[in-house]
Design a protein around this motif. Structure first.
Motif, PDB file in Angstrom:
ATOM      1  N   LEU A 132      -1.926  62.931-124.921  1.00 28.57           N
ATOM      2  CA  LEU A 132      -2.852  61.948-124.355  1.00 28.57           C
ATOM      3  C   LEU A 132      -4.196  61.989-125.085  1.00 28.57           C
ATOM      4  N   VAL A 133      -4.680  63.171-125.419  1.00 33.14           N
ATOM      5  CA  VAL A 133      -5.919  63.282-126.195  1.00 33.14           C
ATOM      6  C   VAL A 133      -5.742  62.622-127.563  1.00 33.14           C
ATOM      7  N   ASN A 134      -4.602  62.827-128.208  1.00 32.58           N
ATOM      8  CA  ASN A 134      -4.341  62.182-129.502  1.00 32.58           C
ATOM      9  C   ASN A 134      -4.348  60.660-129.366  1.00 32.58           C
ATOM     10  N   TYR A 135      -3.752  60.158-128.286  1.00 32.43           N
ATOM     11  CA  TYR A 135      -3.772  58.714-128.033  1.00 32.43           C
ATOM     12  C   TYR A 135      -5.212  58.219-127.889  1.00 32.43           C
ATOM     13  N   ILE A 136      -6.018  58.917-127.099  1.00 31.69           N
ATOM     14  CA  ILE A 136      -7.405  58.501-126.883  1.00 31.69           C
ATOM     15  C   ILE A 136      -8.173  58.524-128.207  1.00 31.69           C
ATOM     16  N   HIS A 137      -7.905  59.532-129.025  1.00 35.89           N
ATOM     17  CA  HIS A 137      -8.566  59.618-130.337  1.00 35.89           C
ATOM     18  C   HIS A 137      -8.240  58.388-131.178  1.00 35.89           C
ATOM     19  N   LYS A 138      -6.977  58.036-131.258  1.00 33.46           N
ATOM     20  CA  LYS A 138      -6.582  56.841-132.027  1.00 33.46           C
ATOM     21  C   LYS A 138      -7.127  55.571-131.383  1.00 33.46           C
ATOM     22  N   TRP A 139      -7.027  55.474-130.059  1.00 39.74           N
ATOM     23  CA  TRP A 139      -7.517  54.299-129.335  1.00 39.74           C
ATOM     24  C   TRP A 139      -9.014  54.114-129.562  1.00 39.74           C
ATOM     25  N   SER A 140      -9.772  55.205-129.565  1.00 43.63           N
ATOM     26  CA  SER A 140     -11.233  55.118-129.693  1.00 43.63           C
ATOM     27  C   SER A 140     -11.670  54.599-131.058  1.00 43.63           C
ATOM     28  N   GLN A 141     -10.786  54.623-132.028  1.00 42.19           N
ATOM     29  CA  GLN A 141     -11.096  54.107-133.358  1.00 42.19           C
ATOM     30  C   GLN A 141     -10.804  52.616-133.459  1.00 42.19           C
ATOM     31  N   GLY A 142     -10.245  52.052-132.396  1.00 43.35           N
ATOM     32  CA  GLY A 142      -9.835  50.650-132.411  1.00 43.35           C
ATOM     33  C   GLY A 142     -10.886  49.700-131.927  1.00 43.35           C
ATOM     34  N   LYS A 143     -10.571  48.970-130.873  1.00 44.77           N
ATOM     35  CA  LYS A 143     -11.350  47.843-130.354  1.00 44.77           C
ATOM     36  C   LYS A 143     -12.859  48.108-130.255  1.00 44.77           C
ATOM     37  N   ASP A 144     -13.257  49.124-129.524  1.00 42.23           N
ATOM     38  CA  ASP A 144     -14.683  49.398-129.326  1.00 42.23           C
ATOM     39  C   ASP A 144     -15.249  50.355-130.369  1.00 42.23           C
ATOM     40  N   HIS A 145     -14.408  50.969-131.136  1.00 45.26           N
ATOM     41  CA  HIS A 145     -14.761  51.884-132.220  1.00 45.26           C
ATOM     42  C   HIS A 145     -15.893  52.843-131.853  1.00 45.26           C
ATOM     43  N   PHE A 146     -15.533  53.884-131.165  1.00 42.85           N
ATOM     44  CA  PHE A 146     -16.484  54.940-130.834  1.00 42.85           C
ATOM     45  C   PHE A 146     -16.566  55.918-131.998  1.00 42.85           C
ATOM     46  N   ASP A 147     -17.772  56.451-132.230  1.00 40.52           N
ATOM     47  CA  ASP A 147     -17.984  57.378-133.343  1.00 40.52           C
ATOM     48  C   ASP A 147     -17.566  58.804-133.027  1.00 40.52           C
ATOM     49  N   ALA A 148     -17.520  59.140-131.732  1.00 38.30           N
ATOM     50  CA  ALA A 148     -17.172  60.508-131.339  1.00 38.30           C
ATOM     51  C   ALA A 148     -16.588  60.490-129.933  1.00 38.30           C
ATOM     52  N   ILE A 149     -15.890  61.567-129.619  1.00 36.64           N
ATOM     53  CA  ILE A 149     -15.405  61.803-128.267  1.00 36.64           C
ATOM     54  C   ILE A 149     -16.040  63.110-127.811  1.00 36.64           C
ATOM     55  N   ILE A 150     -16.555  63.107-126.606  1.00 42.81           N
ATOM     56  CA  ILE A 150     -17.281  64.251-126.057  1.00 42.81           C
ATOM     57  C   ILE A 150     -16.539  64.751-124.819  1.00 42.81           C
ATOM     58  N   ILE A 151     -16.609  66.039-124.581  1.00 51.32           N
ATOM     59  CA  ILE A 151     -16.091  66.647-123.348  1.00 51.32           C
ATOM     60  C   ILE A 151     -17.089  67.723-122.933  1.00 51.32           C
ATOM     61  N   GLU A 152     -17.253  67.903-121.627  1.00 51.72           N
ATOM     62  CA  GLU A 152     -18.055  69.027-121.153  1.00 51.72           C
ATOM     63  C   GLU A 152     -17.116  70.015-120.492  1.00 51.72           C
ATOM     64  N   VAL A 153     -17.304  71.298-120.798  1.00 45.16           N
ATOM     65  CA  VAL A 153     -16.446  72.354-120.282  1.00 45.16           C
ATOM     66  C   VAL A 153     -17.306  73.398-119.583  1.00 45.16           C
ATOM     67  N   GLU A 154     -16.717  74.035-118.579  1.00 44.94           N
ATOM     68  CA  GLU A 154     -17.445  75.100-117.894  1.00 44.94           C
ATOM     69  C   GLU A 154     -17.676  76.247-118.867  1.00 44.94           C
ATOM     70  N   ALA A 155     -18.904  76.786-118.863  1.00 40.45           N
ATOM     71  CA  ALA A 155     -19.307  77.772-119.859  1.00 40.45           C
ATOM     72  C   ALA A 155     -19.041  79.215-119.451  1.00 40.45           C
ATOM     73  N   GLU A 156     -18.832  79.488-118.178  1.00 41.04           N
ATOM     74  CA  GLU A 156     -18.566  80.869-117.757  1.00 41.04           C
ATOM     75  C   GLU A 156     -17.296  81.362-118.430  1.00 41.04           C
ATOM     76  N   LYS A 157     -17.317  82.583-118.904  1.00 41.49           N
ATOM     77  CA  LYS A 157     -16.208  83.135-119.691  1.00 41.49           C
ATOM     78  C   LYS A 157     -15.098  83.691-118.790  1.00 41.49           C
ATOM     79  N   THR A 158     -14.527  82.816-117.963  1.00 38.04           N
ATOM     80  CA  THR A 158     -13.369  83.199-117.155  1.00 38.04           C
ATOM     81  C   THR A 158     -12.107  82.916-117.955  1.00 38.04           C
TER      82      THR A 158
END
Length: 186
Positions: free
Chosen positions: A91-117
């Protein structure tokens, strides 16, 4: 797996995708349904779903970070019966390819919890396997107790580096816009 992206609210699609979303995030800060509907009304998000046959087995809610032409993966989840089969990465690979299409986003961002669990480290490794780069900056929201870090992947050939502080300025604007009600025209 087949994929579809929606830029309009759809009750029928959300019934299935929302089940997966609630299973994964109900105890981890899931946005209420009325806020997600508001995001669609404002035109600031997309729902990406992965189908096996006619069953939705994976979902992602993404948001537009318009000032930097980036796409924020706000939530990503796979149906509990289909986890550990590589569907999240597909699904992430699909979003990466999709984001290069119609709206052409320059980057994909994610926020992750920083605690080292162990759970958080596992998530970071998942995103790194998908090609994302972890930033060093630790962000502390005033409304949630856990700290976060930003990760990003570029979808073009510019090869710019982003600082965590810069990314969280845009992420915070998106979250603020998500929770602000759409103004009705008089």
């Amino acid at each position: 797996m087949n994929y579809q992206t929606y830029d309009q609210w759809n009750d029928e699609i959300w019934a299935d995708a929302g089940f997966i979303y609630k299973q994964a995030f109900k105890e981890k800060g899931a946005k209420p349904e009325d806020i997600i509907r508001n995001m669609f009304q404002k035109g600031i998000c997309y729902l990406h779903v992965g189908y096996m046959g006619d069953q939705i087995v994976a979902m992602t809610l993404t948001g537009k970070l318009t000032e930097m032409d980036a796409l924020l993966i706000d939530y990503l989840s796979v149906h509990p019966d289909f986890q550990n089969q590589g569907l999240g990465k597909k699904l992430v690979n699909y979003i990466h390819k999709w984001s290069q299409g119609k709206d052409h986003f320059d980057a994909i961002i994610i926020e992750v919890e920083a605690e080292k669990t162990p759970e958080n480290i596992k998530r970071i490794h998942f995103w790194q396997k998908c090609g994302f780069t972890l930033t060093d900056y630790i962000h502390h929201y005033i409304w949630v107790p856990e700290p976060y870090q930003a990760m990003y992947i570029q979808t073009n050939s510019k090869h710019a580096e982003f600082s965590g502080e810069e990314l969280f300025k845009h992420i915070s604007k998106f979250h603020k816009a998500s929770f602000q009600k759409k103004r009705e025209k008089p």
